[in-house]
Design a protein around this motif. Structure first.
Motif, PDB file in Angstrom:
ATOM      1  N   PRO A  22      37.900  24.309 -30.783  1.00 50.36           N
ATOM      2  CA  PRO A  22      37.237  23.281 -29.991  1.00 50.36           C
ATOM      3  C   PRO A  22      36.073  23.842 -29.203  1.00 50.36           C
ATOM      4  O   PRO A  22      36.217  24.842 -28.523  1.00 50.36           O
ATOM      5  N   TYR A 118      41.791  16.228 -28.499  1.00 45.81           N
ATOM      6  CA  TYR A 118      42.568  15.279 -27.682  1.00 45.81           C
ATOM      7  C   TYR A 118      41.862  14.941 -26.360  1.00 45.81           C
ATOM      8  O   TYR A 118      41.344  13.838 -26.198  1.00 45.81           O
ATOM      9  N   ASP A 119      41.770  15.919 -25.463  1.00 43.48           N
ATOM     10  CA  ASP A 119      41.262  15.622 -24.112  1.00 43.48           C
ATOM     11  C   ASP A 119      39.780  15.274 -24.147  1.00 43.48           C
ATOM     12  O   ASP A 119      38.964  16.018 -24.677  1.00 43.48           O
ATOM     13  N   PRO A 124      40.922   9.789 -21.900  1.00 42.74           N
ATOM     14  CA  PRO A 124      39.856  10.037 -20.922  1.00 42.74           C
ATOM     15  C   PRO A 124      40.152  11.304 -20.112  1.00 42.74           C
ATOM     16  O   PRO A 124      41.309  11.688 -19.967  1.00 42.74           O
ATOM     17  N   ILE A 125      39.096  11.946 -19.612  1.00 44.32           N
ATOM     18  CA  ILE A 125      39.281  13.093 -18.708  1.00 44.32           C
ATOM     19  C   ILE A 125      39.746  12.558 -17.352  1.00 44.32           C
ATOM     20  O   ILE A 125      39.144  11.638 -16.795  1.00 44.32           O
ATOM     21  N   VAL A 126      40.840  13.121 -16.875  1.00 44.24           N
ATOM     22  CA  VAL A 126      41.394  12.708 -15.575  1.00 44.24           C
ATOM     23  C   VAL A 126      41.709  13.961 -14.755  1.00 44.24           C
ATOM     24  O   VAL A 126      41.869  15.045 -15.332  1.00 44.24           O
ATOM     25  N   PRO A 127      41.804  13.822 -13.434  1.00 45.56           N
ATOM     26  CA  PRO A 127      42.029  15.031 -12.615  1.00 45.56           C
ATOM     27  C   PRO A 127      43.366  15.712 -12.898  1.00 45.56           C
ATOM     28  O   PRO A 127      43.459  16.934 -12.844  1.00 45.56           O
ATOM     29  N   ALA A 132      46.938  12.577 -18.692  1.00 38.87           N
ATOM     30  CA  ALA A 132      45.834  12.240 -19.615  1.00 38.87           C
ATOM     31  C   ALA A 132      46.381  11.382 -20.766  1.00 38.87           C
ATOM     32  O   ALA A 132      46.499  11.841 -21.906  1.00 38.87           O
ATOM     33  N   VAL A 154      43.581  18.867 -32.875  1.00 42.55           N
ATOM     34  CA  VAL A 154      43.403  20.276 -32.507  1.00 42.55           C
ATOM     35  C   VAL A 154      43.134  20.328 -31.012  1.00 42.55           C
ATOM     36  O   VAL A 154      42.200  19.691 -30.522  1.00 42.55           O
ATOM     37  N   GLY A 156      43.604  22.580 -27.031  1.00 43.60           N
ATOM     38  CA  GLY A 156      43.937  23.788 -26.279  1.00 43.60           C
ATOM     39  C   GLY A 156      45.313  23.666 -25.656  1.00 43.60           C
ATOM     40  O   GLY A 156      45.897  24.641 -25.194  1.00 43.60           O
ATOM     41  N   HIS A 177      44.895  26.041 -28.989  1.00 41.15           N
ATOM     42  CA  HIS A 177      43.650  26.408 -29.675  1.00 41.15           C
ATOM     43  C   HIS A 177      43.898  26.935 -31.091  1.00 41.15           C
ATOM     44  O   HIS A 177      43.206  27.837 -31.560  1.00 41.15           O
ATOM     45  N   GLU A 223      48.145  25.804 -16.036  1.00 37.20           N
ATOM     46  CA  GLU A 223      48.908  25.055 -17.042  1.00 37.20           C
ATOM     47  C   GLU A 223      49.382  26.023 -18.123  1.00 37.20           C
ATOM     48  O   GLU A 223      48.591  26.796 -18.669  1.00 37.20           O
ATOM     49  N   HIS A 232      42.958  25.428 -14.023  1.00 39.62           N
ATOM     50  CA  HIS A 232      42.100  24.259 -13.798  1.00 39.62           C
ATOM     51  C   HIS A 232      41.359  24.360 -12.471  1.00 39.62           C
ATOM     52  O   HIS A 232      41.976  24.594 -11.431  1.00 39.62           O
ATOM     53  N   ARG A 264      35.509  22.996 -19.744  1.00 42.63           N
ATOM     54  CA  ARG A 264      34.984  22.138 -18.693  1.00 42.63           C
ATOM     55  C   ARG A 264      35.934  22.176 -17.498  1.00 42.63           C
ATOM     56  O   ARG A 264      37.010  21.631 -17.522  1.00 42.63           O
ATOM     57  N   LYS A 265      35.502  22.881 -16.471  1.00 44.15           N
ATOM     58  CA  LYS A 265      36.287  23.035 -15.249  1.00 44.15           C
ATOM     59  C   LYS A 265      37.687  23.558 -15.515  1.00 44.15           C
ATOM     60  O   LYS A 265      38.665  23.168 -14.907  1.00 44.15           O
ATOM     61  N   TYR A 268      40.408  29.345 -19.810  1.00 41.20           N
ATOM     62  CA  TYR A 268      41.502  29.532 -20.736  1.00 41.20           C
ATOM     63  C   TYR A 268      41.814  31.011 -20.855  1.00 41.20           C
ATOM     64  O   TYR A 268      40.926  31.832 -20.890  1.00 41.20           O
TER      65      TYR A 268
HETATM   66  O1  LIG Z   1      41.037  21.292 -26.769  1.00 41.39           O
HETATM   67  P1  LIG Z   1      41.272  20.185 -25.812  1.00 41.39           P
HETATM   68  O2  LIG Z   1      42.314  19.209 -26.279  1.00 41.39           O
HETATM   69  O3  LIG Z   1      39.997  19.516 -25.428  1.00 41.39           O
HETATM   70  O4  LIG Z   1      41.889  20.930 -24.572  1.00 41.39           O
HETATM   71  C1  LIG Z   1      41.083  21.554 -23.603  1.00 41.39           C
HETATM   72  C2  LIG Z   1      41.795  21.476 -22.268  1.00 41.39           C
HETATM   73  O5  LIG Z   1      42.098  20.084 -22.116  1.00 41.39           O
HETATM   74  C3  LIG Z   1      42.814  19.743 -20.932  1.00 41.39           C
HETATM   75  O6  LIG Z   1      41.961  19.912 -19.815  1.00 41.39           O
HETATM   76  C4  LIG Z   1      40.901  18.982 -19.784  1.00 41.39           C
HETATM   77  O7  LIG Z   1      41.438  17.643 -19.628  1.00 41.39           O
HETATM   78  C5  LIG Z   1      42.168  17.449 -18.383  1.00 41.39           C
HETATM   79  C6  LIG Z   1      42.750  16.037 -18.417  1.00 41.39           C
HETATM   80  O8  LIG Z   1      41.782  15.068 -18.599  1.00 41.39           O
HETATM   81  C7  LIG Z   1      41.201  17.689 -17.203  1.00 41.39           C
HETATM   82  O9  LIG Z   1      41.914  17.513 -15.977  1.00 41.39           O
HETATM   83  C8  LIG Z   1      40.628  19.113 -17.291  1.00 41.39           C
HETATM   84  O10 LIG Z   1      39.655  19.301 -16.261  1.00 41.39           O
HETATM   85  C9  LIG Z   1      39.933  19.298 -18.639  1.00 41.39           C
HETATM   86  O11 LIG Z   1      39.482  20.643 -18.786  1.00 41.39           O
HETATM   87  C10 LIG Z   1      44.089  20.564 -20.809  1.00 41.39           C
HETATM   88  O12 LIG Z   1      44.742  20.250 -19.605  1.00 41.39           O
HETATM   89  C11 LIG Z   1      43.800  22.057 -20.929  1.00 41.39           C
HETATM   90  O13 LIG Z   1      45.005  22.789 -20.920  1.00 41.39           O
HETATM   91  C12 LIG Z   1      43.084  22.283 -22.258  1.00 41.39           C
HETATM   92  O14 LIG Z   1      42.836  23.656 -22.426  1.00 41.39           O
END
Ligand SMILES: O=P(O)(O)OC[C@H]1O[C@H](O[C@H]2O[C@H](CO)[C@@H](O)[C@H](O)[C@H]2O)[C@H](O)[C@@H](O)[C@@H]1O
Length: 276
Positions: A22, A118-119, A124-127, A132, A154, A156, A177, A223, A232, A264-265, A268
């Motif tokens: 990703p 997925y995320d 949607p992206i949520v705090p 999520a 696919v 993370g 990942h 996480e 995070h 994004r914020k 890993y």
């Molecule tokens: O490969 P992905 O499915 O895109 O996973 C990447 C990370 O996704 C999650 O974090 C992201 O989404 C969260 C919920 O919307 C948000 O709070 C966070 O800021 C984003 O980075 C997941 O929680 C991570 O463990 C993944 O690595």
């Protein structure tokens, strides 16, 4: 999706069996199980461990800067900035729907496989990462797609967590990942690929250390994604990002087999290994 345990190493980390990385546009280095002699594989392994150590040593605040650049903060990002960001992003990543005819023509006679993130894609992206959720409409759309093409998600995240959000047993899931891949549960011969199992104790240990180290930073959240970890930053005051980054780096410097990368914020921790 392949059933071999070939491993792809990219600058984002490692993926197994052709799983997409990703967010990574990096060229991968492929280490093939059958092709490598034992001695060659051992020296490659050492090379990767050395690379990992070098990456960990050279990690600096630059990745905090990159994260800042890719993630405008809540306080600074007004509606206009959001629109600008979206337009810039859309220019770089035009919608495939605009080229539907060309894509359909190019795929004639080829086997199509759908890989979905997925995320931020299906949800949607949520705090709060634990909240999520995916909408029922999105779930129905994915179910429809999977009737026509082999479909994989696919992520993370830990594979079980994604499965619990999505709940469709007919899909392939690549969690951590790409370190943890499983095919549709209806097929008893389904692939299960977990090339990094030997690292589970290290990941658990580092998870505990990070939880302890980061508990003094309000909003920080570690996480456990089973074969990798995410730290995070989203809910942390931006003024504390550097401090938090330093804390994370201080922890992983004792674990040269782990690689620190960024999203994004989120940071890993990804294992680098190769199969031999
Ligand atoms: O490969 P992905 O499915 O895109 O996973 C990447 C990370 O996704 C999650 O974090 C992201 O989404 C969260 C919920 O919307 C948000 O709070 C966070 O800021 C984003 O980075 C997941 O929680 C991570 O463990 C993944 O690595």
């Amino acid at each position: 999706m392949t059933t071999s345990q070939d491993v792809v190493v990219s600058e984002m980390g490692i993926g197994a069996g052709g799983a997409a990385m990703p967010g990574s546009g990096a060229t991968g280095i492929f280490a093939c199980r059958s092709a490598a002699s034992a001695a060659g594989a051992m020296s490659m392994r050492q090379t990767y461990l050395d690379l990992a150590a070098a990456a960990a040593r050279s990690a600096s605040c630059t990745w905090v800067e990159a994260m800042r650049a890719s993630s405008p903060t809540r306080s600074h990002a007004g509606a206009a900035t959001d629109v600008d960001d979206l337009s810039t992003w859309m220019r770089k990543h035009p919608s495939a729907l605009g080229k539907f005819e060309q894509i359909a023509a190019a795929s004639k006679g080829k086997k199509i496989v759908m890989f979905l993130d997925y995320d931020g894609t299906l949800s949607p992206i949520v705090p709060n990462p634990d909240a999520a959720y995916m909408s029922d409409a999105m779930r129905a759309a994915v179910r429809d797609v999977a009737k026509h093409f082999p479909t994989a998600i696919v992520s993370g995240r830990c594979r079980d967590k994604v499965y619990n959000f999505v709940g469709l047993s007919e899909l392939y899931y690549a969690g951590s990942h790409g370190m943890d891949i499983k095919g549709p549960s209806s097929n008893p011969e389904s692939v299960l690929c977990q090339p990094a199992s030997e690292f589970l104790p290290v990941i658990d240990e580092v998870y505990k250390v990070l939880v302890e180290k980061t508990k003094s930073t309000p909003g920080a959240n570690v996480e456990n994604n089973k074969f990798c970890l995410s730290v995070h930053f989203r809910c942390v005051d931006e003024k504390r990002w550097n401090f938090l980054a330093e804390q994370v780096k201080a922890v992983i410097k004792d674990y040269p087999m782990l690689k620190l990368t960024q999203g994004r914020k989120v940071s890993y921790l990804i294992i680098i290994t190769i199969t031999i």
